[in-house]
Enzyme design. Sequence first.
Site, PDB file in Angstrom:
ATOM      1  N   THR A 179       5.071  24.434 -29.645  1.00 40.97           N
ATOM      2  CA  THR A 179       4.262  23.269 -29.235  1.00 40.97           C
ATOM      3  C   THR A 179       3.391  23.578 -28.012  1.00 40.97           C
ATOM      4  OG1 THR A 179       6.204  22.529 -27.996  1.00 40.97           O
ATOM      5  CG2 THR A 179       5.830  21.488 -30.136  1.00 40.97           C
ATOM      6  N   ALA A 180       3.477  24.814 -27.516  1.00 36.20           N
ATOM      7  CA  ALA A 180       2.725  25.174 -26.305  1.00 36.20           C
ATOM      8  C   ALA A 180       1.470  25.981 -26.683  1.00 36.20           C
ATOM      9  CB  ALA A 180       3.664  25.932 -25.355  1.00 36.20           C
ATOM     10  N   TYR A 181       1.305  27.166 -26.150  1.00 42.79           N
ATOM     11  CA  TYR A 181       0.111  28.007 -26.376  1.00 42.79           C
ATOM     12  C   TYR A 181      -0.149  28.162 -27.886  1.00 42.79           C
ATOM     13  CZ  TYR A 181      -3.012  31.845 -24.809  1.00 42.79           C
ATOM     14  OH  TYR A 181      -4.081  32.645 -24.510  1.00 42.79           O
TER      15      TYR A 181
ATOM     16  N   ASP B 209       7.712  20.967 -17.745  1.00 43.43           N
ATOM     17  CA  ASP B 209       8.112  22.093 -18.598  1.00 43.43           C
ATOM     18  C   ASP B 209       7.969  23.416 -17.846  1.00 43.43           C
ATOM     19  OD1 ASP B 209       8.747  20.527 -20.775  1.00 43.43           O
ATOM     20  OD2 ASP B 209       6.696  20.527 -21.530  1.00 43.43           O
TER      21      ASP B 209
ATOM     22  N   LYS C  20       0.365  26.205 -30.309  1.00 43.50           N
ATOM     23  CA  LYS C  20      -0.250  25.032 -30.959  1.00 43.50           C
ATOM     24  C   LYS C  20      -1.745  24.952 -30.641  1.00 43.50           C
ATOM     25  CE  LYS C  20       0.467  20.208 -32.026  1.00 43.50           C
ATOM     26  NZ  LYS C  20      -0.937  19.803 -31.849  1.00 43.50           N
ATOM     27  N   SER C  21      -2.122  25.434 -29.454  1.00 47.26           N
ATOM     28  CA  SER C  21      -3.552  25.397 -29.079  1.00 47.26           C
ATOM     29  C   SER C  21      -4.398  26.301 -29.957  1.00 47.26           C
ATOM     30  CB  SER C  21      -3.730  25.840 -27.625  1.00 47.26           C
ATOM     31  OG  SER C  21      -3.019  25.019 -26.769  1.00 47.26           O
TER      32      SER C  21
ATOM     33  N   ASN D 155       9.441  30.376 -24.297  1.00 45.53           N
ATOM     34  CA  ASN D 155       8.237  29.863 -24.976  1.00 45.53           C
ATOM     35  C   ASN D 155       7.589  30.932 -25.852  1.00 45.53           C
ATOM     36  OD1 ASN D 155       7.852  27.188 -24.410  1.00 45.53           O
ATOM     37  ND2 ASN D 155       6.216  27.479 -22.922  1.00 45.53           N
TER      38      ASN D 155
ATOM     39  N   ALA E 175      -8.501  34.956 -31.745  1.00 45.73           N
ATOM     40  CA  ALA E 175      -9.844  35.439 -32.090  1.00 45.73           C
ATOM     41  C   ALA E 175      -9.840  36.831 -32.722  1.00 45.73           C
ATOM     42  CB  ALA E 175     -10.726  35.419 -30.844  1.00 45.73           C
TER      43      ALA E 175
HETATM   44  P1  NAP Z   1      -0.318  25.678 -17.507  1.00 49.50           P
HETATM   45  O1  NAP Z   1      -1.480  26.385 -18.086  1.00 49.50           O
HETATM   46  O2  NAP Z   1      -0.458  25.089 -16.148  1.00 49.50           O
HETATM   47  O3  NAP Z   1       0.187  24.492 -18.457  1.00 49.50           O
HETATM   48  C1  NAP Z   1       0.274  24.557 -19.804  1.00 49.50           C
HETATM   49  C2  NAP Z   1       0.757  23.205 -20.346  1.00 49.50           C
HETATM   50  O4  NAP Z   1       1.710  23.487 -21.384  1.00 49.50           O
HETATM   51  C3  NAP Z   1       1.467  22.333 -19.332  1.00 49.50           C
HETATM   52  O5  NAP Z   1       1.069  20.988 -19.541  1.00 49.50           O
HETATM   53  C4  NAP Z   1       2.923  22.529 -19.676  1.00 49.50           C
HETATM   54  O6  NAP Z   1       3.733  21.422 -19.356  1.00 49.50           O
HETATM   55  C5  NAP Z   1       2.844  22.673 -21.174  1.00 49.50           C
HETATM   56  N1  NAP Z   1       3.990  23.324 -21.799  1.00 49.50           N
HETATM   57  C6  NAP Z   1       4.755  24.342 -21.362  1.00 49.50           C
HETATM   58  N2  NAP Z   1       5.696  24.655 -22.277  1.00 49.50           N
HETATM   59  C7  NAP Z   1       5.510  23.792 -23.307  1.00 49.50           C
HETATM   60  C8  NAP Z   1       6.164  23.591 -24.549  1.00 49.50           C
HETATM   61  N3  NAP Z   1       7.189  24.361 -24.926  1.00 49.50           N
HETATM   62  N4  NAP Z   1       5.688  22.641 -25.390  1.00 49.50           N
HETATM   63  C9  NAP Z   1       4.646  21.863 -25.058  1.00 49.50           C
HETATM   64  N5  NAP Z   1       3.988  21.981 -23.891  1.00 49.50           N
HETATM   65  C10 NAP Z   1       4.415  22.937 -23.034  1.00 49.50           C
HETATM   66  O7  NAP Z   1       0.889  26.724 -17.519  1.00 49.50           O
HETATM   67  P2  NAP Z   1       2.406  26.482 -17.169  1.00 49.50           P
HETATM   68  O8  NAP Z   1       2.628  25.072 -16.767  1.00 49.50           O
HETATM   69  O9  NAP Z   1       2.812  27.578 -16.265  1.00 49.50           O
HETATM   70  O10 NAP Z   1       3.091  26.705 -18.595  1.00 49.50           O
HETATM   71  C11 NAP Z   1       3.173  27.970 -19.177  1.00 49.50           C
HETATM   72  C12 NAP Z   1       2.854  27.834 -20.614  1.00 49.50           C
HETATM   73  O11 NAP Z   1       1.492  27.458 -20.750  1.00 49.50           O
HETATM   74  C13 NAP Z   1       2.952  29.120 -21.376  1.00 49.50           C
HETATM   75  O12 NAP Z   1       4.277  29.419 -21.755  1.00 49.50           O
HETATM   76  C14 NAP Z   1       2.043  28.851 -22.544  1.00 49.50           C
HETATM   77  O13 NAP Z   1       2.761  28.327 -23.640  1.00 49.50           O
HETATM   78  C15 NAP Z   1       1.100  27.767 -22.051  1.00 49.50           C
HETATM   79  N6  NAP Z   1      -0.288  28.201 -22.091  1.00 49.50           N
HETATM   80  C16 NAP Z   1      -1.126  27.496 -22.885  1.00 49.50           C
HETATM   81  C17 NAP Z   1      -2.423  27.888 -23.044  1.00 49.50           C
HETATM   82  C18 NAP Z   1      -3.298  27.090 -23.951  1.00 49.50           C
HETATM   83  O14 NAP Z   1      -2.805  26.114 -24.520  1.00 49.50           O
HETATM   84  N7  NAP Z   1      -4.536  27.473 -24.158  1.00 49.50           N
HETATM   85  C19 NAP Z   1      -2.913  29.007 -22.364  1.00 49.50           C
HETATM   86  C20 NAP Z   1      -2.031  29.711 -21.549  1.00 49.50           C
HETATM   87  C21 NAP Z   1      -0.703  29.311 -21.419  1.00 49.50           C
HETATM   88  P3  NAP Z   1       4.020  20.970 -17.849  1.00 49.50           P
HETATM   89  O15 NAP Z   1       2.772  20.255 -17.401  1.00 49.50           O
HETATM   90  O16 NAP Z   1       5.177  20.060 -18.001  1.00 49.50           O
HETATM   91  O17 NAP Z   1       4.352  22.160 -17.036  1.00 49.50           O
END
Ligand code: NAP
Length: 265
Positions: A162-164, A50, A166-167, A122, A186
Amino acid sequence: MPDRKNIFFYYEKHKYNSKVDVLKKLATEQDFIVVEKSTDANIIASIGGDNTFLQAVRKTGFRQDCLYAGISVNNKNYFYCDFDISDTDKLIETMKNEQFEIRRYPTINVTIDNETSFHCLNELSVRSSIIKTFVLEVHIDDLHFETFRGDGLIVSTPTGSTAYNKSVNGSVVDPMLPSIQVSELASLNNNRYRTLGSSFILSGKRKLTLEILQDGNDYPVIGLDNEALSIQNVKRIDIELNDTIIKTIKLKDNSFWHKVQRTFL
Ligand code: NAP
């Protein structure tokens, strides 16, 4: 894909060179033209997860006249990937097929201080960059909705849900609902400070404005998908759903909800 023949592969060269060479050969055998510049393409294929798909869309400028295709490399489930590089039969079948459905992913438009605009597939995230809460005035259209004090806010698209989002316990939203979701990081909630305390989903017709209180903690980290914005000292952020839609190929039995089920249940 009869009308679309110019294909550009977006991937990390040092990681997947040999695998992508096989794909390029396959594409050429099916009468596709592999192009070296994304501007010459009408199909953009990202090879990876992704994260790579988000980068492919951003680096190629959220193209409206292109079909994007996410191809994973290790047979894992990814939200933006419908294919796996090892499944060449499916890839060839889709290349030859003239009738496939197109999936449309809404994006958001983010304008900083009435000047510079960016797209997000996203989410936009706005977070305090120091160990201190920061304050955002949250407006929905012309209504001053709340004063947020806390770590920050996430404003996500349906596919970003489904990404950040959802967390932090935000809802998963069907990409067929053009909408934006606001989720808290928070928030302080007590007798002096009050926020809604839950995520909320806005119709795609609404406009969200975040004003950053200029109180010394006004250098937040601003994230656009997986990129940090280098602009500092931001005062105002306007967010609305975009006319820009990302188009991908939809395979049979692979709806957004199939993906949600496969990934989370
Ligand atoms: P990362 O922190 O290395 O990975 C975040 C995870 O989110 C990876 O497993 C990524 O998949 C997955 N992901 C990305 N877009 C998604 C989606 N639309 N639905 C479900 N899962 C998704 O960061 P990154 O790989 O550069 O991805 C950037 C994204 O990370 C940001 O857009 C944000 O949504 C997310 N993020 C999440 C958190 C959290 O959950 N606490 C914190 C910061 C950012 P892949 O392994 O396939 O790349």
